[in-house]
Write a protein that holds these residues in place. Sequence first.
Motif, mmCIF file in Angstrom:
data_model
loop_
_atom_site.group_PDB
_atom_site.id
_atom_site.type_symbol
_atom_site.label_atom_id
_atom_site.label_comp_id
_atom_site.label_asym_id
_atom_site.label_seq_id
_atom_site.Cartn_x
_atom_site.Cartn_y
_atom_site.Cartn_z
ATOM 1 N N PHE A 78 -28.541 6.081 -12.158
ATOM 2 C CA PHE A 78 -29.612 5.311 -12.945
ATOM 3 C C PHE A 78 -30.776 5.970 -13.171
ATOM 4 O O PHE A 78 -31.181 5.883 -14.138
ATOM 5 N N ARG A 79 -31.152 6.831 -12.220
ATOM 6 C CA ARG A 79 -32.607 7.766 -12.315
ATOM 7 C C ARG A 79 -32.088 8.885 -13.362
ATOM 8 O O ARG A 79 -33.050 9.179 -14.361
ATOM 9 N N ASP A 80 -30.992 9.666 -13.267
ATOM 10 C CA ASP A 80 -30.711 10.855 -13.568
ATOM 11 C C ASP A 80 -30.082 10.959 -15.282
ATOM 12 O O ASP A 80 -30.494 11.715 -15.855
ATOM 13 N N PHE A 81 -29.261 9.863 -15.597
ATOM 14 C CA PHE A 81 -28.808 9.795 -16.929
ATOM 15 C C PHE A 81 -29.411 8.817 -17.858
ATOM 16 O O PHE A 81 -30.087 7.910 -17.699
ATOM 17 N N ASP A 82 -29.704 9.690 -19.235
ATOM 18 C CA ASP A 82 -30.407 8.903 -20.314
ATOM 19 C C ASP A 82 -29.486 7.783 -20.642
ATOM 20 O O ASP A 82 -30.059 6.961 -21.350
ATOM 21 N N TYR A 83 -28.208 8.075 -20.902
ATOM 22 C CA TYR A 83 -27.182 7.203 -21.332
ATOM 23 C C TYR A 83 -26.042 6.804 -20.600
ATOM 24 O O TYR A 83 -25.413 7.918 -20.124
ATOM 25 N N ASP A 88 -15.985 -1.462 -20.828
ATOM 26 C CA ASP A 88 -15.715 -2.950 -20.902
ATOM 27 C C ASP A 88 -16.852 -3.863 -20.367
ATOM 28 O O ASP A 88 -17.814 -3.402 -19.827
ATOM 29 N N ASP A 89 -16.813 -5.148 -20.708
ATOM 30 C CA ASP A 89 -17.498 -6.154 -20.277
ATOM 31 C C ASP A 89 -17.635 -6.267 -18.852
ATOM 32 O O ASP A 89 -18.851 -6.303 -18.352
ATOM 33 N N ASN A 90 -16.637 -6.065 -18.013
ATOM 34 C CA ASN A 90 -16.821 -6.168 -16.445
ATOM 35 C C ASN A 90 -17.656 -5.023 -16.012
ATOM 36 O O ASN A 90 -18.466 -5.252 -15.290
ATOM 37 N N ASN A 91 -17.482 -3.893 -16.519
ATOM 38 C CA ASN A 91 -18.259 -2.826 -16.024
ATOM 39 C C ASN A 91 -19.572 -2.858 -16.349
ATOM 40 O O ASN A 91 -20.440 -2.369 -15.765
ATOM 41 N N LEU A 92 -19.808 -3.284 -17.751
ATOM 42 C CA LEU A 92 -21.153 -3.447 -18.010
ATOM 43 C C LEU A 92 -21.804 -4.532 -17.276
ATOM 44 O O LEU A 92 -23.068 -4.164 -16.768
ATOM 45 N N ARG A 93 -21.081 -5.471 -16.843
ATOM 46 C CA ARG A 93 -21.843 -6.525 -15.910
ATOM 47 C C ARG A 93 -22.162 -5.885 -14.638
ATOM 48 O O ARG A 93 -23.154 -6.138 -14.208
ATOM 49 N N ASN A 94 -21.283 -5.086 -13.957
ATOM 50 C CA ASN A 94 -21.476 -4.428 -12.818
ATOM 51 C C ASN A 94 -22.681 -3.593 -12.734
ATOM 52 O O ASN A 94 -23.318 -3.440 -12.019
ATOM 53 N N LEU A 95 -22.627 -2.757 -13.954
ATOM 54 C CA LEU A 95 -23.867 -1.914 -14.103
ATOM 55 C C LEU A 95 -25.031 -2.569 -14.168
ATOM 56 O O LEU A 95 -25.975 -2.063 -13.429
ATOM 57 N N ASN A 96 -25.202 -3.605 -14.861
ATOM 58 C CA ASN A 96 -26.272 -4.297 -15.043
ATOM 59 C C ASN A 96 -26.879 -4.828 -13.569
ATOM 60 O O ASN A 96 -28.120 -4.842 -13.592
ATOM 61 N N ASN A 97 -26.011 -5.485 -12.829
ATOM 62 C CA ASN A 97 -26.210 -5.834 -11.594
ATOM 63 C C ASN A 97 -26.778 -4.623 -10.698
ATOM 64 O O ASN A 97 -27.668 -4.738 -9.705
ATOM 65 N N MET A 98 -25.989 -3.604 -10.723
ATOM 66 C CA MET A 98 -26.321 -2.345 -9.958
ATOM 67 C C MET A 98 -27.583 -1.863 -10.231
ATOM 68 O O MET A 98 -28.520 -1.548 -9.366
ATOM 69 N N LYS A 99 -28.101 -1.921 -11.639
ATOM 70 C CA LYS A 99 -29.447 -1.077 -11.884
ATOM 71 C C LYS A 99 -30.587 -2.069 -11.357
ATOM 72 O O LYS A 99 -31.707 -1.455 -10.994
ATOM 73 N N ARG A 101 -30.225 -3.819 -8.543
ATOM 74 C CA ARG A 101 -30.236 -3.936 -7.072
ATOM 75 C C ARG A 101 -30.829 -2.401 -6.565
ATOM 76 O O ARG A 101 -31.328 -2.255 -5.516
ATOM 77 N N TYR A 102 -30.664 -1.468 -7.507
ATOM 78 C CA TYR A 102 -31.014 -0.045 -7.336
ATOM 79 C C TYR A 102 -32.444 0.152 -7.608
ATOM 80 O O TYR A 102 -33.113 1.414 -7.431
ATOM 81 N N GLY A 103 -32.983 -0.784 -8.503
ATOM 82 C CA GLY A 103 -34.449 -0.510 -8.647
ATOM 83 C C GLY A 103 -34.751 0.066 -10.001
ATOM 84 O O GLY A 103 -35.906 0.499 -10.263
ATOM 85 N N PHE A 104 -33.764 -0.128 -11.047
ATOM 86 C CA PHE A 104 -33.932 0.367 -12.304
ATOM 87 C C PHE A 104 -33.733 -0.729 -13.117
ATOM 88 O O PHE A 104 -32.716 -0.660 -14.180
ATOM 89 N N PRO A 105 -34.465 -1.775 -13.250
ATOM 90 C CA PRO A 105 -34.091 -3.188 -13.866
ATOM 91 C C PRO A 105 -34.354 -3.050 -15.565
ATOM 92 O O PRO A 105 -33.617 -3.520 -16.332
ATOM 93 N N ASP A 106 -35.152 -1.983 -15.942
ATOM 94 C CA ASP A 106 -35.255 -1.818 -17.399
ATOM 95 C C ASP A 106 -34.265 -0.656 -17.866
ATOM 96 O O ASP A 106 -34.488 -0.338 -19.185
ATOM 97 N N LYS A 107 -33.281 -0.208 -17.225
ATOM 98 C CA LYS A 107 -32.594 0.842 -17.624
ATOM 99 C C LYS A 107 -31.634 0.174 -18.747
ATOM 100 O O LYS A 107 -30.718 -0.821 -18.261
ATOM 101 N N GLU A 108 -31.317 0.552 -19.977
ATOM 102 C CA GLU A 108 -30.360 0.281 -20.765
ATOM 103 C C GLU A 108 -28.979 0.658 -20.626
ATOM 104 O O GLU A 108 -28.799 1.937 -20.432
ATOM 105 N N ILE A 109 -28.061 -0.181 -20.471
ATOM 106 C CA ILE A 109 -26.721 0.097 -20.342
ATOM 107 C C ILE A 109 -25.922 -0.107 -21.584
ATOM 108 O O ILE A 109 -26.187 -1.217 -22.465
ATOM 109 N N PHE A 110 -24.999 0.877 -22.023
ATOM 110 C CA PHE A 110 -24.539 0.608 -23.411
ATOM 111 C C PHE A 110 -22.841 0.209 -23.325
ATOM 112 O O PHE A 110 -22.290 0.643 -22.514
ATOM 113 N N LEU A 111 -22.525 -0.520 -24.188
ATOM 114 C CA LEU A 111 -21.029 -0.599 -24.196
ATOM 115 C C LEU A 111 -20.295 0.245 -25.335
ATOM 116 O O LEU A 111 -20.924 0.415 -26.444
#
Length: 161
Positions: A78-83, A88-99, A101-111
Motif C-alpha cells: 500500500f505504501r510502495d505501489f502507485d496503482y 473483482d469485487d471481492n478482492n476490491l473489498r478485501n483490499l479496501n479493508n486492508m488499506k 487496517r494497514y494505515g493507508f485509508p486514502d489509497k485508491e484501489i482500482f478495479l
Amino acid sequence: MIKVLFVCLGNICRSPLAEAIFNAKVKESNLLSSFKSDSAGTSDFHIGELPDERTIFTGKKYNLEMNHRGRQVNRTDFRDFDYIIAMDDNNLRNLNNMKTRYGFPDKEIFLMRDFVPGSEGLSVPDPYYGGDEGFEEIYKILDVALDNFLTKVKETHQLYV
C-alpha cells in the motif's frame, strides 16, 4: 518509476497473467525504465507456488514472459505501489479493508475492468475451476483492459517515447 500491483485471490491465475501482459505492453512501448509491476493475492492459498499451469500455457501461447511465485498482499504494498488493481469485487473489498487496517485509508484501489468503457464494475472472472477456455477469456479481457490502463497512465504521467 511508476509501480503497478495486480491483485486476485490466490495469485496464480488472473493477476500473474495481468502482470505478464502488462510487462509485454510496457516493453512494446519502450517504457521498461518507467514501470515496475508485480502481482499478489489477497489470500495465502498459494504462497510460493508457480502460476497455474493453464496460466503458464496461455502466457506461452502469447509469447509472454512469466517469472512469478505466488505471494500475499502485505502492508508495504500500500505504501510502495502507485496503482493497485483488483480483478473483482471481492478482492476490491478485501483490499479496501486492508488499506484501512494497514494505515493507508486514502489509497485508491482500482478495479481492472473499470478501464474499459462499458465494462465498469464488472469482474475479470476467476477461471480456476473451469477449463482452458476460461484462461483464453481472461487473456482477452485483460489485453483490452491493460491497453486502456496503459494509455491512461501514459497520459496521466505524460510519458512519451
